[in-house]
Design an enzyme around this catalytic site. Structure first.
Site, PDB file in Angstrom:
ATOM      1  N   PHE A 164       0.827  -1.176  -0.096  1.00 17.96           N
ATOM      2  CA  PHE A 164      -0.132  -0.084  -0.025  1.00 17.96           C
ATOM      3  C   PHE A 164       0.824   1.416   0.125  1.00 17.96           C
ATOM      4  O   PHE A 164       0.400   2.412  -0.460  1.00 17.96           O
ATOM      5  CB  PHE A 164      -0.751   0.080   1.161  1.00 17.96           C
ATOM      6  CG  PHE A 164      -0.133   0.365   2.604  1.00 17.96           C
ATOM      7  CD1 PHE A 164      -0.272   1.839   2.941  1.00 17.96           C
ATOM      8  CD2 PHE A 164       0.296  -0.524   3.383  1.00 17.96           C
ATOM      9  CE1 PHE A 164       0.457   2.151   4.115  1.00 17.96           C
ATOM     10  CE2 PHE A 164       1.170  -0.080   4.402  1.00 17.96           C
ATOM     11  CZ  PHE A 164       1.009   1.177   4.848  1.00 17.96           C
ATOM     12  N   LYS A 188      -1.112  -7.315  -9.328  1.00 17.00           N
ATOM     13  CA  LYS A 188      -1.843  -7.274  -8.250  1.00 17.00           C
ATOM     14  C   LYS A 188      -1.536  -6.321  -7.292  1.00 17.00           C
ATOM     15  O   LYS A 188      -0.885  -6.119  -6.319  1.00 17.00           O
ATOM     16  CB  LYS A 188      -1.909  -8.665  -7.543  1.00 17.00           C
ATOM     17  CG  LYS A 188      -3.274  -9.030  -6.675  1.00 17.00           C
ATOM     18  CD  LYS A 188      -3.680  -8.164  -5.977  1.00 17.00           C
ATOM     19  CE  LYS A 188      -3.004  -8.376  -4.628  1.00 17.00           C
ATOM     20  NZ  LYS A 188      -3.422  -7.387  -3.458  1.00 17.00           N
ATOM     21  N   GLU A 191      -4.886  -3.970  -1.947  1.00 20.84           N
ATOM     22  CA  GLU A 191      -6.253  -3.746  -2.016  1.00 20.84           C
ATOM     23  C   GLU A 191      -6.740  -2.466  -1.246  1.00 20.84           C
ATOM     24  O   GLU A 191      -7.686  -1.944  -1.626  1.00 20.84           O
ATOM     25  CB  GLU A 191      -7.161  -4.881  -1.578  1.00 20.84           C
ATOM     26  CG  GLU A 191      -6.810  -5.062  -0.135  1.00 20.84           C
ATOM     27  CD  GLU A 191      -5.599  -6.203   0.173  1.00 20.84           C
ATOM     28  OE1 GLU A 191      -4.491  -6.069  -0.569  1.00 20.84           O
ATOM     29  OE2 GLU A 191      -5.767  -6.979   1.088  1.00 20.84           O
ATOM     30  N   SER A 241       5.112  -7.143   3.386  1.00 21.53           N
ATOM     31  CA  SER A 241       5.569  -7.521   4.547  1.00 21.53           C
ATOM     32  C   SER A 241       6.451  -8.934   4.508  1.00 21.53           C
ATOM     33  O   SER A 241       6.308  -9.519   3.591  1.00 21.53           O
ATOM     34  CB  SER A 241       4.384  -7.826   5.677  1.00 21.53           C
ATOM     35  OG  SER A 241       3.382  -8.884   5.167  1.00 21.53           O
ATOM     36  N   CYS A 296       9.905   1.270   3.833  1.00 20.82           N
ATOM     37  CA  CYS A 296      10.538   0.270   4.116  1.00 20.82           C
ATOM     38  C   CYS A 296      11.952   0.673   4.469  1.00 20.82           C
ATOM     39  O   CYS A 296      12.867  -0.209   5.037  1.00 20.82           O
ATOM     40  CB  CYS A 296      10.621  -0.954   2.940  1.00 20.82           C
ATOM     41  SG  CYS A 296      11.265  -0.524   1.554  1.00 20.82           S
ATOM     42  N   GLU A 388       9.304  -4.619  13.447  1.00 21.80           N
ATOM     43  CA  GLU A 388       8.797  -3.337  12.393  1.00 21.80           C
ATOM     44  C   GLU A 388       7.365  -2.638  13.036  1.00 21.80           C
ATOM     45  O   GLU A 388       6.340  -3.344  12.960  1.00 21.80           O
ATOM     46  CB  GLU A 388       8.581  -4.146  10.924  1.00 21.80           C
ATOM     47  CG  GLU A 388       8.268  -2.855  10.093  1.00 21.80           C
ATOM     48  CD  GLU A 388       8.094  -3.378   8.428  1.00 21.80           C
ATOM     49  OE1 GLU A 388       7.662  -4.456   8.352  1.00 21.80           O
ATOM     50  OE2 GLU A 388       8.760  -2.477   7.629  1.00 21.80           O
TER      51      GLU A 388
HETATM   52  P1  NAD Z   1       1.273  -6.590   3.149  1.00 20.61           P
HETATM   53  O1  NAD Z   1       2.256  -7.845   3.186  1.00 20.61           O
HETATM   54  O2  NAD Z   1       0.261  -6.671   4.007  1.00 20.61           O
HETATM   55  O3  NAD Z   1       0.517  -6.823   1.507  1.00 20.61           O
HETATM   56  C1  NAD Z   1       1.307  -6.805   0.594  1.00 20.61           C
HETATM   57  C2  NAD Z   1       0.649  -7.493  -0.685  1.00 20.61           C
HETATM   58  O4  NAD Z   1       0.388  -8.888  -0.320  1.00 20.61           O
HETATM   59  C3  NAD Z   1      -0.785  -6.568  -0.909  1.00 20.61           C
HETATM   60  O5  NAD Z   1      -0.939  -6.773  -2.216  1.00 20.61           O
HETATM   61  C4  NAD Z   1      -1.743  -7.745  -0.182  1.00 20.61           C
HETATM   62  O6  NAD Z   1      -2.969  -7.964  -0.887  1.00 20.61           O
HETATM   63  C5  NAD Z   1      -0.985  -9.055  -0.312  1.00 20.61           C
HETATM   64  N1  NAD Z   1      -1.289 -10.056   0.725  1.00 20.61           N
HETATM   65  C6  NAD Z   1      -1.565  -9.548   2.018  1.00 20.61           C
HETATM   66  N2  NAD Z   1      -1.592 -10.801   2.774  1.00 20.61           N
HETATM   67  C7  NAD Z   1      -1.282 -11.695   2.191  1.00 20.61           C
HETATM   68  C8  NAD Z   1      -1.619 -13.172   2.271  1.00 20.61           C
HETATM   69  N3  NAD Z   1      -1.702 -13.880   3.401  1.00 20.61           N
HETATM   70  N4  NAD Z   1      -1.221 -13.912   1.101  1.00 20.61           N
HETATM   71  C9  NAD Z   1      -1.073 -13.532  -0.053  1.00 20.61           C
HETATM   72  N5  NAD Z   1      -0.946 -12.093  -0.408  1.00 20.61           N
HETATM   73  C10 NAD Z   1      -1.273 -11.319   0.617  1.00 20.61           C
HETATM   74  O7  NAD Z   1       2.200  -5.300   3.013  1.00 20.61           O
HETATM   75  P2  NAD Z   1       1.493  -4.056   3.405  1.00 20.61           P
HETATM   76  O8  NAD Z   1       0.922  -3.776   4.547  1.00 20.61           O
HETATM   77  O9  NAD Z   1       0.829  -3.627   1.922  1.00 20.61           O
HETATM   78  O10 NAD Z   1       2.886  -3.159   3.176  1.00 20.61           O
HETATM   79  C11 NAD Z   1       3.691  -2.745   4.278  1.00 20.61           C
HETATM   80  C12 NAD Z   1       4.864  -3.879   4.270  1.00 20.61           C
HETATM   81  O11 NAD Z   1       5.694  -3.780   3.072  1.00 20.61           O
HETATM   82  C13 NAD Z   1       6.008  -3.279   5.456  1.00 20.61           C
HETATM   83  O12 NAD Z   1       6.268  -4.381   5.854  1.00 20.61           O
HETATM   84  C14 NAD Z   1       6.961  -2.726   4.468  1.00 20.61           C
HETATM   85  O13 NAD Z   1       8.461  -2.602   5.126  1.00 20.61           O
HETATM   86  C15 NAD Z   1       7.001  -3.562   3.228  1.00 20.61           C
HETATM   87  N6  NAD Z   1       7.772  -2.859   2.176  1.00 20.61           N
HETATM   88  C16 NAD Z   1       8.807  -3.441   1.684  1.00 20.61           C
HETATM   89  C17 NAD Z   1       9.493  -2.844   0.606  1.00 20.61           C
HETATM   90  C18 NAD Z   1      10.952  -3.292   0.219  1.00 20.61           C
HETATM   91  O14 NAD Z   1      11.360  -3.047  -0.716  1.00 20.61           O
HETATM   92  N7  NAD Z   1      11.423  -4.452   1.021  1.00 20.61           N
HETATM   93  C19 NAD Z   1       8.875  -1.765  -0.040  1.00 20.61           C
HETATM   94  C20 NAD Z   1       7.491  -1.328   0.494  1.00 20.61           C
HETATM   95  C21 NAD Z   1       6.926  -1.924   1.594  1.00 20.61           C
END
Ligand code: NAD
Length: 497
Positions: A164, A188, A191, A241, A296, A388
């Site tokens: 997000f 994808k 959401e 994440s 991140c 985090e």
């Molecule tokens: P998230 O992991 O909750 O969601 C990321 C994506 O995964 C979304 O599209 C979501 O729909 C999908 N998703 C969520 N749960 C899932 C599941 N159980 N199975 C399959 N898909 C699933 O992350 P977020 O809250 O959207 O973003 C924040 C996180 O992203 C933080 O931990 C941040 O550090 C990380 N992030 C990392 C980087 C990097 O380059 N390492 C960059 C940006 C954000």
């Protein structure tokens, strides 16, 4: 184009069209309907749109649509494929205001932060434009009359899943390299922030990208699992994440895909007494408060070596002066506000001092807010130091020397960013040589490697080989073909017959 421009030029609440699936160049409802979710404007805390929650049938439809024009796309020379990105760059500059406001409204970041995101997105597009000039394979006469050559061949249909916090930029970490590389892409998006992608799909169409070369399937877990499992998808990238990155890395690999999954972070900044006050204080505050700490690469732990009181005082002053709403944007959800304030409360209960307190701060518009928060005297074994938080919270951990700082930093399982503030070359060199992190900075609070360098951490911050942006990104989305040719000169030899 079919979708209205996002015409607002202020933070005032503005509704937007529903996010549906973009498949084969058309907006479609979900086939596998897992309902729909509200898309919340975090600054106002109310729904500005809805998003369809898709499943396996939609992924299947996207894969079928992706194949329709794929061969013709691959037959275009790389220079022609890159030309679409030249046009996209022009269109993004044309629409920079509406894209900026759309990012700001769906994500909650300030106008300035949203504009910086769009500009950084354009830089990613520019890397795609440059690929015809850098993506030449190599060749060598490896023996008398025997030549070996490599070229970078497309994989086919590929997919990416994004978080997000950078709704426009993170998709463009993947798309230029993948599409100029000759693939068709299924995205994808999160959401929680699927709206910038609507504008992106329409800009791609206007830029002349053939139908089906870029598709969007909206949804959550069901859609992501279907992407991991689909046998027609050859490569899968994920940013989000660590918990999910690890799960989907394993799942995509189980179905034989190449996978690169970037996870969460807990970034450590080391400050030593000889650091420049202005540089250190300014950078550290910008790093932990920028995008409300929802990056991140944000500073999370400040390892204060020895007597750095004057720097900490300046950091406190600057952080406390930041106004919620104008100087710092909103948090993405009320659940995230609870998570962040929960960490602050637990640290306080454990004996740490909340020396700048952002709890209970709010802008006029309603919504979800936490102001800049600094916790001093944090126990390195506490949750605030180890996990985090993903909010505008800086945990200060007092240490006696550089070795203790590095041992705390390297004891953490994440390994995204690391920075040191110093004017000593020796200190800088020691930290850069020993920190367990993929992206390191000297006097830089957010050490993001810019193109052509690749973005990616180490340890629990990334699963898979290589990096997501720059040249590494191109290598991830292409396969190396090795061609060995034997020429006439070699005909009297037996070697490699
Ligand atoms: P998230 O992991 O909750 O969601 C990321 C994506 O995964 C979304 O599209 C979501 O729909 C999908 N998703 C969520 N749960 C899932 C599941 N159980 N199975 C399959 N898909 C699933 O992350 P977020 O809250 O959207 O973003 C924040 C996180 O992203 C933080 O931990 C941040 O550090 C990380 N992030 C990392 C980087 C990097 O380059 N390492 C960059 C940006 C954000």
């Amino acid at each position: 184009m079919t979708i209205a421009n996002f015409a607002t030029t202020s933070y005032d609440f503005t509704p937007y069209v529903a996010a549906r699936n973009w498949i084969g160049g058309e907006w479609q409802d979900a086939r596998d309907n897992h309902g729909s979710l509200d898309v919340i404007n975090p600054r106002h805390g109310k729904a500005m749109s809805t998003v369809v929650m898709s499943g396996a049938a939609d992924v299947d439809a996207a894969v079928a649509a992706a194949k329709v024009n794929l061969k013709a796309w691959q037959e275009r020379p790389v220079r022609e494929r890159a030309a679409v990105f030249y046009k996209l760059r022009e269109l993004m500059h044309r629409d920079i205001e509406s894209l900026t406001w759309l990012v700001s409204h769906e994500n909650g970041k300030t106008y300035g932060e949203a504009k910086a995101e769009v500009l950084k997105t354009i830089e990613c597009v520019e890397y795609g434009c440059s690929l015809p000039n850098v993506a030449a394979g190599t060749q060598l006469d490896v023996s008398r009359g025997v030549n070996c050559q490599i070229d970078y061949a497309p994989i086919g249909v590929v997919a990416g899943v994004t978080p997000f916090n950078f709704p426009l930029m993170v998709p463009l970490w993947m798309l230029p390299q993948a599409i100029v590389g000759g693939n068709a892409f299924i995205l994808k998006p999160s959401e929680q922030t699927p709206l910038s992608t609507i504008a992106l799909a329409e800009l791609f169409a206007e830029a002349g990208l053939p139908d089906g070369i870029f598709n969007v399937v909206n949804g959550g877990r069901e859609a992501v699992e279907a992407l991991c499992d689909h046998p027609g998808i050859g490569a899968f990238a994920f940013v989000g994440s660590t918990r999910v990155a690890k799960l989907v890395y394993g799942r995509a690999a189980m179905s034989g895909k190449r996978a690169l999954c970037l996870g969460g972070a807990k970034n450590h900044l080391i400050v030593v007494p000889d650091a420049d006050l202005e540089v250190a204080a300014g950078n550290i505050v910008a790093s932990f408060t920028g995008c409300a700490g929802q990056r991140c690469m944000a500073a999370a732990n400040l390892l204060a070596v020895g007597d750095v009181e004057h720097i900490i005082d300046e950091i406190k002053l600057r952080a406390a002066a930041i106004e919620v709403g104008s100087g710092i944007g909103a948090i993405n959800s009320s659940e995230s506000v609870d998570r962040i304030t929960g960490y602050i409360a637990a640290a306080e209960a454990g004996g740490a001092d909340v020396v700048v307190d952002g709890r209970g701060k709010a802008a006029d518009d309603g919504g979800y807010w936490v102001g800049p928060t600094i916790i001093d005297g944090v126990d390195p074994d506490s949750a605030a130091a180890k996990e985090e938080i993903f909010g505008p919270v800086l945990s200060i951990i007092r240490v006696k020397d550089l070795s203790e700082a590095l041992s705390i930093e390297n004891g953490n399982p994440y390994g995204n960013a690391s920075a040191v503030y110093t004017t000593s070359g020796d200190v800088a060199r020691t930290v850069m040589g020993r920190a367990e992190a993929g992206m390191c900075g000297v006097n830089v609070g957010v050490p993001v490697p810019r193109e052509p360098f690749g973005f990616g951490g180490w340890n629990d911050s990334k699963f898979g080989a290589g990096n997501i942006t720059g040249w590494d990104g191109f290598r991830f989305w292409t396969r190396v073909r090795k061609i060995t040719t034997k020429w006439a000169l070699q005909k009297d030899q037996n070697w490699m017959s």
